[in-house]
Design a protein around this motif. Structure first.
Motif, short mmCIF file in Angstrom:
data_model
loop_
_atom_site.label_atom_id
_atom_site.label_comp_id
_atom_site.label_asym_id
_atom_site.label_seq_id
_atom_site.Cartn_x
_atom_site.Cartn_y
_atom_site.Cartn_z
N TYR A 11 -21.59 16.79 14.18
CA TYR A 11 -22.32 15.65 14.75
C TYR A 11 -21.33 14.58 15.19
O TYR A 11 -20.55 14.06 14.39
CB TYR A 11 -23.27 15.10 13.68
CG TYR A 11 -24.15 13.95 14.10
CD1 TYR A 11 -24.72 13.89 15.35
CD2 TYR A 11 -24.43 12.93 13.20
CE1 TYR A 11 -25.56 12.85 15.71
CE2 TYR A 11 -25.27 11.87 13.53
CZ TYR A 11 -25.83 11.83 14.81
OH TYR A 11 -26.65 10.79 15.15
N ILE B 135 -23.64 21.74 11.45
CA ILE B 135 -23.73 20.99 12.71
C ILE B 135 -22.59 19.98 12.78
O ILE B 135 -22.42 19.15 11.88
CB ILE B 135 -25.07 20.25 12.82
CG1 ILE B 135 -26.24 21.25 12.72
CG2 ILE B 135 -25.15 19.47 14.13
CD1 ILE B 135 -27.61 20.58 12.70
N GLN C 240 -23.79 32.18 12.99
CA GLN C 240 -23.64 30.76 12.63
C GLN C 240 -22.99 30.56 11.28
O GLN C 240 -21.99 29.83 11.17
CB GLN C 240 -25.01 30.07 12.65
CG GLN C 240 -24.96 28.61 12.18
CD GLN C 240 -26.19 27.84 12.57
OE1 GLN C 240 -26.34 27.46 13.71
NE2 GLN C 240 -27.10 27.61 11.61
N ARG D 149 -28.62 22.94 6.14
CA ARG D 149 -28.56 23.06 7.60
C ARG D 149 -27.51 22.11 8.19
O ARG D 149 -26.80 22.46 9.12
CB ARG D 149 -29.93 22.73 8.19
CG ARG D 149 -29.99 22.89 9.72
CD ARG D 149 -31.35 22.49 10.25
NE ARG D 149 -31.43 22.69 11.69
CZ ARG D 149 -32.42 22.27 12.44
NH1 ARG D 149 -33.43 21.60 11.89
NH2 ARG D 149 -32.42 22.49 13.75
N ARG D 150 -27.42 20.91 7.65
CA ARG D 150 -26.56 19.88 8.23
C ARG D 150 -25.08 20.28 8.24
O ARG D 150 -24.35 19.96 9.18
CB ARG D 150 -26.74 18.58 7.44
CG ARG D 150 -25.79 17.44 7.81
CD ARG D 150 -26.02 16.95 9.24
NE ARG D 150 -25.10 15.87 9.55
CZ ARG D 150 -23.87 16.05 10.01
NH1 ARG D 150 -23.41 17.29 10.22
NH2 ARG D 150 -23.09 15.03 10.27
N ASN E 104 -31.05 26.00 16.63
CA ASN E 104 -29.98 25.67 15.71
C ASN E 104 -28.74 25.31 16.53
O ASN E 104 -28.10 26.19 17.11
CB ASN E 104 -29.67 26.85 14.78
CG ASN E 104 -30.77 27.08 13.77
OD1 ASN E 104 -31.26 26.13 13.18
ND2 ASN E 104 -31.17 28.31 13.59
N TYR E 105 -28.42 24.05 16.57
CA TYR E 105 -27.28 23.58 17.35
C TYR E 105 -26.02 23.56 16.51
O TYR E 105 -26.04 23.10 15.36
CB TYR E 105 -27.56 22.18 17.92
CG TYR E 105 -28.67 22.17 18.95
CD1 TYR E 105 -28.42 22.54 20.27
CD2 TYR E 105 -29.96 21.81 18.60
CE1 TYR E 105 -29.44 22.54 21.21
CE2 TYR E 105 -30.99 21.80 19.53
CZ TYR E 105 -30.71 22.16 20.84
OH TYR E 105 -31.72 22.17 21.77
N SER E 106 -24.94 24.03 17.10
CA SER E 106 -23.65 23.99 16.41
C SER E 106 -23.02 22.62 16.53
O SER E 106 -22.24 22.20 15.68
CB SER E 106 -22.71 25.05 16.99
OG SER E 106 -23.24 26.34 16.83
N SER E 107 -23.34 21.91 17.61
CA SER E 107 -22.76 20.59 17.83
C SER E 107 -23.78 19.69 18.51
O SER E 107 -24.55 20.15 19.37
CB SER E 107 -21.50 20.69 18.70
OG SER E 107 -20.89 19.42 18.86
N ILE E 108 -23.81 18.42 18.11
CA ILE E 108 -24.68 17.42 18.72
C ILE E 108 -23.85 16.18 19.00
O ILE E 108 -23.14 15.68 18.12
CB ILE E 108 -25.87 17.05 17.81
CG1 ILE E 108 -26.77 18.28 17.59
CG2 ILE E 108 -26.67 15.90 18.39
CD1 ILE E 108 -27.89 18.05 16.61
#
Length: 232
Positions: free
Chosen positions: A173, A171, A37, A167-168, A136-140
């Motif tokens: 978003y 991601i 990641q 963390r943000r 832990n999402y790479s994309s939301i």
């Protein structure tokens, strides 16, 4: 055995091949694995195996007749040769889609899958917030109407807007809705998102991501690399 990156908190799954390689290490030696990641190196030592064994031994007294032990590990990989010390244990990037059922959600999931993501959905806001604690999402991707009410009152959106940047920043978003103008960066900035997409443009979601993600990496990539150097 679970492997956790100290830089970003990403959890990686171990493999029989990796554990076999750790068993052959000399005391004080380490394997180096790159986090899938954030790219930071993770040092793996033989002591991690001992910790796993100790945990299993502690659980042994609780195993009764009704508990079926796990199957022996698969050792078919032995025929392929020795494990390379610089091999990277990588995970498929995960994406979460928070949209009501319909063609729009199907188009978004298809686009994410086509780009190599493992896309999943959540039942509601509470379910989505719960999953954020464990993955832990790479994309939301979230629709502005998901969960009902306004975007400003949406608990999940507030969670994303106030998330710690350690963390943000990892991601991507995306907000989808009728009030947004696709690629309008001012709207994205005002809503604490990386990208906004108008409802009618979801059929082109794959093209939109292929355009916006490289632009995002070009803009913020050097900054994120410098943060890694500074260990922030």
């Amino acid at each position: 055995m679970k492997i956790v990156c100290k830089a970003c908190g990403k959890t990686h799954k171990s493999t029989p091949k990796l554990e076999a390689s750790l068993q052959t290490l000399q005391p004080g030696s380490h394997l180096r694995m790159k986090c899938g990641q954030c790219g930071e190196p993770i040092l793996l030592g033989r002591d991690m195996l001992h910790q796993s064994v100790e945990l299993k031994d502690q659980a042994a007294p609780f195993i009764g007749k009704q508990v079926k032990p796990p199957e022996p590990p698969d050792t078919s990989w032995l025929e392929d040769g020795a494990f390379e010390e610089d091999e990277i244990v990588s995970d498929i990037p995960q994406a979460m889609v928070l949209m009501p059922e319909g063609p729009g959600r199907d188009q978004v999931i298809k686009a994410l899958t086509g780009l190599g993501y493992r896309a999943e959905t959540a039942l509601d806001i509470d379910h989505a917030l719960e999953r954020m604690q464990f993955f832990n999402y790479s994309s939301i991707v979230m629709h502005a109407d998901f969960g009902g009410g306004s975007l400003d009152d949406n608990p999940f959106h507030r969670y994303m807007a106030t998330m710690n940047m350690a963390r943000r920043r990892y991601i991507f978003y995306v907000l989808v809705g009728p009030a947004f103008s696709t690629f309008y960066n001012l709207q994205a900035l005002a809503t604490s998102a990386n990208l906004v997409v108008k409802d009618k443009d979801t059929p082109y979601f794959g093209v939109i991501l292929r355009k916006s993600i490289p632009d995002y990496e070009e803009l913020f990539g050097p900054y994120m690399e410098e943060l890694k150097v500074q260990r922030k």
